[in-house]
Write a protein that holds these residues in place. Structure first.
Motif, PDB file in Angstrom:
ATOM      1  N   TRP A 126      -7.611  -8.515  -3.711  1.00  0.00           N
ATOM      2  CA  TRP A 126      -6.868  -8.182  -2.841  1.00  0.00           C
ATOM      3  C   TRP A 126      -5.613  -7.308  -3.123  1.00  0.00           C
ATOM      4  O   TRP A 126      -5.172  -6.894  -2.812  1.00  0.00           O
ATOM      5  CB  TRP A 126      -6.638  -8.989  -1.799  1.00  0.00           C
TER       6      TRP A 126
ATOM      7  N   LEU B 191     -21.043  -2.157   1.630  1.00  0.00           N
ATOM      8  CA  LEU B 191     -19.961  -1.461   0.613  1.00  0.00           C
ATOM      9  C   LEU B 191     -20.535  -1.520  -1.045  1.00  0.00           C
ATOM     10  O   LEU B 191     -20.154  -0.614  -1.338  1.00  0.00           O
ATOM     11  CB  LEU B 191     -19.714  -2.918   0.802  1.00  0.00           C
TER      12      LEU B 191
ATOM     13  N   SER C  41      -5.546  -4.485  -5.192  1.00  0.00           N
ATOM     14  CA  SER C  41      -6.690  -3.195  -3.993  1.00  0.00           C
ATOM     15  C   SER C  41      -5.211  -2.023  -3.797  1.00  0.00           C
ATOM     16  O   SER C  41      -5.110  -1.335  -3.743  1.00  0.00           O
ATOM     17  CB  SER C  41      -7.247  -3.526  -3.381  1.00  0.00           C
TER      18      SER C  41
ATOM     19  N   TYR D 107       0.818  -1.227   0.155  1.00  0.00           N
ATOM     20  CA  TYR D 107      -0.034  -0.010   0.041  1.00  0.00           C
ATOM     21  C   TYR D 107       1.085   1.306  -0.203  1.00  0.00           C
ATOM     22  O   TYR D 107       0.730   2.346  -0.405  1.00  0.00           O
ATOM     23  CB  TYR D 107      -0.981   0.327   1.680  1.00  0.00           C
TER      24      TYR D 107
ATOM     25  N   ALA E 235      -6.980  -1.757   8.609  1.00  0.00           N
ATOM     26  CA  ALA E 235      -6.623  -0.990   9.200  1.00  0.00           C
ATOM     27  C   ALA E 235      -5.533  -0.722   9.894  1.00  0.00           C
ATOM     28  O   ALA E 235      -4.274   1.026   8.839  1.00  0.00           O
ATOM     29  CB  ALA E 235      -7.867  -0.167  10.363  1.00  0.00           C
TER      30      ALA E 235
ATOM     31  N   LEU F   1      -2.899  -0.737   6.788  1.00  0.00           N
ATOM     32  CA  LEU F   1      -4.017   0.594   5.905  1.00  0.00           C
ATOM     33  C   LEU F   1      -3.039   2.049   6.390  1.00  0.00           C
ATOM     34  O   LEU F   1      -1.909   3.046   6.163  1.00  0.00           O
ATOM     35  CB  LEU F   1      -4.667   0.967   5.488  1.00  0.00           C
TER      36      LEU F   1
ATOM     37  N   ASP G 231      -2.175  -7.587  10.186  1.00  0.00           N
ATOM     38  CA  ASP G 231      -2.855  -7.043  10.773  1.00  0.00           C
ATOM     39  C   ASP G 231      -3.624  -6.775  12.073  1.00  0.00           C
ATOM     40  O   ASP G 231      -3.573  -6.315  13.286  1.00  0.00           O
ATOM     41  CB  ASP G 231      -4.122  -6.345   9.684  1.00  0.00           C
TER      42      ASP G 231
ATOM     43  N   GLY H 219     -13.682  -3.535  10.193  1.00  0.00           N
ATOM     44  CA  GLY H 219     -13.984  -4.168   8.673  1.00  0.00           C
ATOM     45  C   GLY H 219     -13.113  -3.588   8.418  1.00  0.00           C
ATOM     46  O   GLY H 219     -13.706  -4.381   6.691  1.00  0.00           O
ATOM     47  N   THR H 220     -11.762  -3.483   8.070  1.00  0.00           N
ATOM     48  CA  THR H 220     -10.448  -3.179   6.837  1.00  0.00           C
ATOM     49  C   THR H 220      -9.175  -3.708   7.339  1.00  0.00           C
ATOM     50  O   THR H 220      -9.212  -3.411   8.276  1.00  0.00           O
ATOM     51  CB  THR H 220     -11.093  -1.919   6.299  1.00  0.00           C
TER      52      THR H 220
END
Length: 414
Positions: free
Chosen positions: A78, A338, A81, A40, A186, A189, A159, A183-184
């Motif tokens: 994934w 979503l 992304s 990322y 986090a 990121l 994560d 829910g991501t």
């Protein structure tokens, strides 16, 4: 059950083919990371114009390439992304020949991204001390679970583990339920964002002083910093917060409410908004009540106020309240699924969610969401196929000829 490709949500996205941003044009990045956090960071730098070469294991590549289903055109979504805008070079960096090629690439690049613990970096000769003689201006970036120093430095981390360490899981969810993961990913990121931000700061210093930088990003510390608005009040008061479904804000009324059909969010964050809310819903006398004059008084009466607002909002559908409150400039909104986010007209209009043409068909993108001179990124470079730029990079960066490349391929170095 998977959706047929001709019915995929991406087909309704606006296409983008604008040139990419050029803020980091000329900056060369070697991305040796896998999974999410490091890739990322590399994608953010690519979005802003850097040339990012993703170095991957021959045959298998980044671990995230196998994360699925779902897959699109045979590739993990994934993986896609967090890897757009990059080139892929396959290289066995554990072999002597692979090490030699890597060192030659390091000598030419500006930034190296790693997500290896300190012990493994030293074993492979990829730590900052080993690479610095090759390139004194190098910006060496490590993203790991616990940082490069300390008693936990060599522990593996994902994560999920970082979220658990940071307390975000303990404070997420309803009081009567157990801890919940965000829910991501986090922590991934946030750490990736921190790494990209740090790289840009280091590039600026290098421009002034001509020297490189060693950057050490800890996923646990990035995620724990994210908890500062909760951690600081505890440190200064000794009061340990408990999860309460988001209803324990320092702001008196700041939570989810049910309506006649769908739930909505409502944030009455200051006295002016408090007054506008009650005037908008036709109860100005509530705004004038001196017992609710300030946030501290409203917090003391929160239970009663929430009950009153809840009864009011349940009388009519969400669309009615959002229209009314938006016109009154009261912060309120839907709780979107979503699929609703993916179809949000404002996000399409801004170009935040878009699609580009990839080698096997259209690919969806979630954009940068930052504007520079009224522009946001519009890179048309899709996430790379494994090793698809190997030959190109060896030719243009290292001036390898066809015979050398064929020999490396035969020896399975690339």
């Amino acid at each position: 059950m998977s959706t047929p490709e001709n019915n995929l949500p991406l087909n309704g996205l606006p296409p983008r083919s604008a040139p990419a941003l050029d803020l980091l044009a000329g900056v060369k990045v070697l991305d040796l990371t896998s999974s999410v956090a490091g890739p990322y960071a590399g994608q953010l730098l690519a979005d802003m114009g850097a040339t990012v070469v993703k170095i991957e294991k021959p045959n298998t590549g980044d671990d995230a390439r196998a994360w699925g289903p779902p897959f699109l055109h045979g590739e993990s979504l994934w993986f896609m992304s967090v890897n757009r805008g990059k080139q892929s070079l396959t290289l066995d960096i554990a072999s002597p020949q692979g090490q030699d090629i890597l060192k030659k690439l390091v000598a030419q690049c500006d930034v190296v991204l790693l997500n290896l613990v300190s012990r493994v970096q030293r074993k492979l000769g990829l730590d900052a001390a080993s690479l610095r003689p090759l390139n004194p201006r190098l910006i060496h970036v490590s993203i790991s679970g616990f940082g490069l120093q300390g008693s936990r430095a060599d522990l593996p981390c994902y994560d999920l583990i970082a979220e658990g360490y940071s307390s975000v899981m303990d404070l997420t969810g309803e009081a009567e339920n157990g801890p919940q993961k965000v829910g991501t990913p986090a922590a991934d990121l946030l750490a990736g964002s921190d790494a990209a931000m740090a790289v840009m700061a280091a590039l600026l210093r290098r421009e002034r002083e001509g020297r490189g930088c060693d950057i050490d990003v800890s996923m646990v510390e990035s995620m724990s910093r994210f908890m500062a608005p909760k951690l600081m009040p505890y440190l200064g008061s000794g009061e340990t917060p408990r999860r309460a479904g988001g209803r324990d804000s320092v702001i008196a009324i700041y939570q989810v409410f049910e309506t006649a059909d769908d739930p909505m969010t409502l944030g009455l964050g200051n006295d002016a908004i408090w007054k506008r809310f009650w005037e908008a819903v036709g109860r100005p006398e509530n705004a004038a009540d001196p017992a609710h004059a300030g946030n501290a008084q409203r917090r003391a009466k929160r239970e009663d106020i929430v009950k009153t607002i809840g009864e009011l909002l349940r009388a009519k559908p969400r669309a009615h309240w959002l229209d009314l409150l938006n016109r009154a400039r009261v912060p309120a909104g839907p709780i979107q699924r979503l699929d609703e986010v993916a179809q949000d007209p404002a996000l399409h209009e801004s170009g935040f969610i878009y699609r580009t043409q990839g080698p096997d068909g259209d690919i969806p993108h979630v954009g940068l969401g930052i504007r520079f001179d009224n522009r946001t990124e519009g890179t048309g470079i899709p996430p790379p196929k494994l090793g698809s730029h190997t030959e190109q990079i060896l030719r243009t960066w290292l001036e390898c000829d066809a015979a050398q490349i064929d020999q490396l391929r035969t020896q399975q170095i690339i």
